[in-house]
Design a protein around this motif. Sequence first.
Motif, PDB file in Angstrom:
ATOM      1  N   LEU A 228      22.295 -27.307   4.686  1.00 47.21           N
ATOM      2  CA  LEU A 228      21.643 -27.459   5.982  1.00 47.21           C
ATOM      3  C   LEU A 228      21.489 -26.114   6.675  1.00 47.21           C
ATOM      4  CD1 LEU A 228      22.157 -30.183   8.634  1.00 47.21           C
ATOM      5  CD2 LEU A 228      22.271 -27.796   9.312  1.00 47.21           C
ATOM      6  N   ARG A 229      22.555 -25.313   6.654  1.00 44.47           N
ATOM      7  CA  ARG A 229      22.459 -24.004   7.308  1.00 44.47           C
ATOM      8  C   ARG A 229      21.390 -23.133   6.661  1.00 44.47           C
ATOM      9  NH1 ARG A 229      28.177 -24.764   7.939  1.00 44.47           N
ATOM     10  NH2 ARG A 229      28.574 -23.852   5.892  1.00 44.47           N
TER      11      ARG A 229
ATOM     12  N   HIS B  67      16.250 -21.389  12.341  1.00 44.32           N
ATOM     13  CA  HIS B  67      15.413 -21.941  13.404  1.00 44.32           C
ATOM     14  C   HIS B  67      16.243 -22.402  14.602  1.00 44.32           C
ATOM     15  CE1 HIS B  67      12.471 -21.992  10.119  1.00 44.32           C
ATOM     16  NE2 HIS B  67      11.569 -21.972  11.066  1.00 44.32           N
ATOM     17  N   ILE B  68      17.408 -22.978  14.360  1.00 41.21           N
ATOM     18  CA  ILE B  68      18.161 -23.520  15.491  1.00 41.21           C
ATOM     19  C   ILE B  68      18.772 -22.425  16.351  1.00 41.21           C
ATOM     20  CG2 ILE B  68      18.646 -25.693  14.316  1.00 41.21           C
ATOM     21  CD1 ILE B  68      21.486 -24.702  13.798  1.00 41.21           C
ATOM     22  N   GLN B  69      18.609 -21.175  15.945  1.00 41.30           N
ATOM     23  CA  GLN B  69      19.057 -20.073  16.792  1.00 41.30           C
ATOM     24  C   GLN B  69      18.040 -19.738  17.881  1.00 41.30           C
ATOM     25  OE1 GLN B  69      20.273 -16.637  14.457  1.00 41.30           O
ATOM     26  NE2 GLN B  69      21.111 -17.953  12.867  1.00 41.30           N
ATOM     27  N   PHE B  70      16.784 -20.195  17.709  1.00 45.40           N
ATOM     28  CA  PHE B  70      15.733 -19.874  18.675  1.00 45.40           C
ATOM     29  C   PHE B  70      15.816 -20.817  19.874  1.00 45.40           C
ATOM     30  CE2 PHE B  70      13.636 -18.104  14.833  1.00 45.40           C
ATOM     31  CZ  PHE B  70      13.400 -16.820  15.306  1.00 45.40           C
ATOM     32  N   PRO B  71      15.694 -20.275  21.078  1.00 46.26           N
ATOM     33  CA  PRO B  71      15.788 -21.123  22.284  1.00 46.26           C
ATOM     34  C   PRO B  71      14.760 -22.239  22.314  1.00 46.26           C
ATOM     35  CG  PRO B  71      15.983 -18.800  22.873  1.00 46.26           C
ATOM     36  CD  PRO B  71      15.603 -18.842  21.429  1.00 46.26           C
TER      37      PRO B  71
ATOM     38  N   VAL C 144      13.743 -28.161  22.235  1.00 46.07           N
ATOM     39  CA  VAL C 144      13.127 -29.361  21.673  1.00 46.07           C
ATOM     40  C   VAL C 144      14.193 -30.327  21.174  1.00 46.07           C
ATOM     41  CG1 VAL C 144      11.747 -30.206  19.732  1.00 46.07           C
ATOM     42  CG2 VAL C 144      10.926 -28.291  21.103  1.00 46.07           C
ATOM     43  N   LEU C 145      15.218 -29.803  20.525  1.00 43.23           N
ATOM     44  CA  LEU C 145      16.301 -30.659  20.038  1.00 43.23           C
ATOM     45  C   LEU C 145      17.016 -31.337  21.207  1.00 43.23           C
ATOM     46  CD1 LEU C 145      17.712 -28.378  17.193  1.00 43.23           C
ATOM     47  CD2 LEU C 145      16.460 -30.524  16.908  1.00 43.23           C
ATOM     48  N   ARG C 146      17.193 -30.622  22.311  1.00 42.96           N
ATOM     49  CA  ARG C 146      17.833 -31.239  23.482  1.00 42.96           C
ATOM     50  C   ARG C 146      16.992 -32.394  24.003  1.00 42.96           C
ATOM     51  NH1 ARG C 146      19.151 -25.852  24.827  1.00 42.96           N
ATOM     52  NH2 ARG C 146      17.363 -25.716  26.236  1.00 42.96           N
ATOM     53  N   ARG C 147      15.652 -32.246  23.979  1.00 40.15           N
ATOM     54  CA  ARG C 147      14.792 -33.354  24.419  1.00 40.15           C
ATOM     55  C   ARG C 147      15.043 -34.592  23.582  1.00 40.15           C
ATOM     56  NH1 ARG C 147       9.878 -32.956  26.869  1.00 40.15           N
ATOM     57  NH2 ARG C 147      10.114 -35.172  27.327  1.00 40.15           N
ATOM     58  N   ALA C 148      15.367 -34.362  22.302  1.00 35.85           N
ATOM     59  CA  ALA C 148      15.622 -35.479  21.386  1.00 35.85           C
ATOM     60  C   ALA C 148      17.064 -35.953  21.455  1.00 35.85           C
ATOM     61  CB  ALA C 148      15.279 -35.059  19.964  1.00 35.85           C
ATOM     62  N   GLY C 149      17.842 -35.410  22.390  1.00 34.50           N
ATOM     63  CA  GLY C 149      19.232 -35.821  22.533  1.00 34.50           C
ATOM     64  C   GLY C 149      20.162 -35.150  21.541  1.00 34.50           C
ATOM     65  N   ILE C 150      19.733 -34.016  20.974  1.00 35.91           N
ATOM     66  CA  ILE C 150      20.530 -33.303  19.968  1.00 35.91           C
ATOM     67  C   ILE C 150      20.947 -31.965  20.564  1.00 35.91           C
ATOM     68  CG2 ILE C 150      20.592 -32.439  17.598  1.00 35.91           C
ATOM     69  CD1 ILE C 150      18.117 -34.212  17.051  1.00 35.91           C
ATOM     70  N   ARG C 151      22.224 -31.779  20.725  1.00 37.10           N
ATOM     71  CA  ARG C 151      22.714 -30.518  21.287  1.00 37.10           C
ATOM     72  C   ARG C 151      23.328 -29.683  20.170  1.00 37.10           C
ATOM     73  NH1 ARG C 151      22.265 -29.803  26.455  1.00 37.10           N
ATOM     74  NH2 ARG C 151      21.800 -31.589  27.785  1.00 37.10           N
ATOM     75  N   VAL C 152      22.790 -28.474  20.021  1.00 39.39           N
ATOM     76  CA  VAL C 152      23.313 -27.560  19.009  1.00 39.39           C
ATOM     77  C   VAL C 152      23.667 -26.240  19.682  1.00 39.39           C
ATOM     78  CG1 VAL C 152      22.006 -28.589  17.099  1.00 39.39           C
ATOM     79  CG2 VAL C 152      20.993 -26.722  18.413  1.00 39.39           C
ATOM     80  N   THR C 153      24.641 -25.562  19.102  1.00 38.56           N
ATOM     81  CA  THR C 153      25.022 -24.245  19.608  1.00 38.56           C
ATOM     82  C   THR C 153      24.187 -23.154  18.973  1.00 38.56           C
ATOM     83  OG1 THR C 153      26.693 -23.922  17.890  1.00 38.56           O
ATOM     84  CG2 THR C 153      27.380 -25.080  19.895  1.00 38.56           C
TER      85      THR C 153
ATOM     86  N   GLY D  24      25.410 -22.995  13.594  1.00 41.34           N
ATOM     87  CA  GLY D  24      25.462 -23.687  12.315  1.00 41.34           C
ATOM     88  C   GLY D  24      26.832 -24.232  11.969  1.00 41.34           C
ATOM     89  N   GLY D  25      27.692 -24.393  12.951  1.00 42.67           N
ATOM     90  CA  GLY D  25      29.033 -24.907  12.722  1.00 42.67           C
ATOM     91  C   GLY D  25      29.041 -26.405  12.455  1.00 42.67           C
ATOM     92  N   PRO D  26      30.241 -26.979  12.260  1.00 45.45           N
ATOM     93  CA  PRO D  26      30.345 -28.408  11.923  1.00 45.45           C
ATOM     94  C   PRO D  26      29.672 -29.328  12.928  1.00 45.45           C
ATOM     95  CG  PRO D  26      32.446 -27.298  11.576  1.00 45.45           C
ATOM     96  CD  PRO D  26      31.552 -26.308  12.240  1.00 45.45           C
ATOM     97  N   ASP D  27      29.754 -28.995  14.217  1.00 47.43           N
ATOM     98  CA  ASP D  27      29.121 -29.855  15.224  1.00 47.43           C
ATOM     99  C   ASP D  27      27.599 -29.844  15.081  1.00 47.43           C
ATOM    100  OD1 ASP D  27      31.591 -30.516  16.220  1.00 47.43           O
ATOM    101  OD2 ASP D  27      31.522 -29.072  17.875  1.00 47.43           O
ATOM    102  N   ASP D  28      27.039 -28.669  14.808  1.00 47.15           N
ATOM    103  CA  ASP D  28      25.593 -28.575  14.598  1.00 47.15           C
ATOM    104  C   ASP D  28      25.182 -29.384  13.370  1.00 47.15           C
ATOM    105  OD1 ASP D  28      25.495 -26.907  16.762  1.00 47.15           O
ATOM    106  OD2 ASP D  28      24.816 -25.136  15.679  1.00 47.15           O
ATOM    107  N   VAL D  29      25.932 -29.233  12.305  1.00 52.59           N
ATOM    108  CA  VAL D  29      25.622 -29.946  11.064  1.00 52.59           C
ATOM    109  C   VAL D  29      25.636 -31.453  11.301  1.00 52.59           C
ATOM    110  CG1 VAL D  29      26.453 -30.475   8.737  1.00 52.59           C
ATOM    111  CG2 VAL D  29      26.434 -28.102   9.551  1.00 52.59           C
ATOM    112  N   ARG D  30      26.676 -31.930  11.943  1.00 46.53           N
ATOM    113  CA  ARG D  30      26.811 -33.367  12.191  1.00 46.53           C
ATOM    114  C   ARG D  30      25.654 -33.884  13.051  1.00 46.53           C
ATOM    115  NH1 ARG D  30      31.177 -33.066  14.639  1.00 46.53           N
ATOM    116  NH2 ARG D  30      32.425 -32.840  12.735  1.00 46.53           N
TER     117      ARG D  30
END
Length: 318
Positions: free
Chosen positions: A225-226, A232-236, A241-250, A253-259
């Motif tokens: 996954l990483r 891409h998930i490093q870009f603001p 967009v992920l937050r709009r979908a209810g997905i919060r990532v840091t 690429g840590g375990p929380d992002d993966v999950r």
Amino acid sequence: MRHSILLPVNATRPEQVIPFANLVKWGGAARLWQGQGLVLDSHQIVGWLAGSGIRVPAGFGVSLMPYRSPYNAAIEARSTALATGHEVVAGYGPGSLAAQTCAMGRPYPSQLTACREYVTIVRDLLDGGISDREGEIFSAKAQLMPFHKPEVSLGLGVLRERMAELAGELADVAITWMASAAYLEEFLIPALRSAKERRPEQPVKVTAYVPVALAGPDRDMAKLLRATCGGHIQFPHYQAVLRRAGIRVTGDGGPDDVRALVDHGIFLYGTAEEIHQRLDAYRALGVDEVVLNVTGVGAVHGPRAAASDLYEILKAAP
């Protein structure tokens, strides 16, 4: 719903693309897609394949606008269609603000205006007429050398609703990236439908890039996954967009992002049959084409493993 493939390797020699082009020619894939070429130019790769006798439908999703003028974009799209003898989907996007600044010294003052003016000029030129437009960002008074109209569909990369509305108004294809079926259903499809009501004679098609990987005893899902989505998930703008979908990532690429990315269907991991079960959600929404993205497999396990994953997933397609 058609199944296409994204070239999963950053090719440094055109011969490296042959196994993946053959998956389109012989393996059941509808189209070979590429993003912005980082070493070899994407259009030249397809031209090289055509010159080698491997003529397959091609898609570019997306070519970054700061790196080519609308006139050059039209030349590239027409040349590729003529060389391959197949329909080309020429998708464009403005890229990140950082990419715009690096290429042009400053970002576009308006992303939507830039896309509107750019795609309009490209369509003028491909339609064979004179593009005589004075825009805020892009202007043209030009015409391609007259020839029969090439089979080119124009696409726009779509992340948010306003770009989806613009794609519905101007483009033939809306190209989504890292958008789950749920995000498409809640946000992007309604925006496309609103534009369809204004343009009923030619509704926009939807092509969805979907990151996938087959599970196996030698596979580390988090690592794959990483390698697929980590950049891409490093870009603001992707995080927004992920937050709009209810997905919060840091973005680390840590375990929380993966999950979060797996649980919300951004990254599909499992058997070929399980992946197709998840892809059924895109089919139910009327998505015209999914693009299987196994770049993580290519990066971690090499191009042969990436080709094998694609073959197995394509073979299992309903």
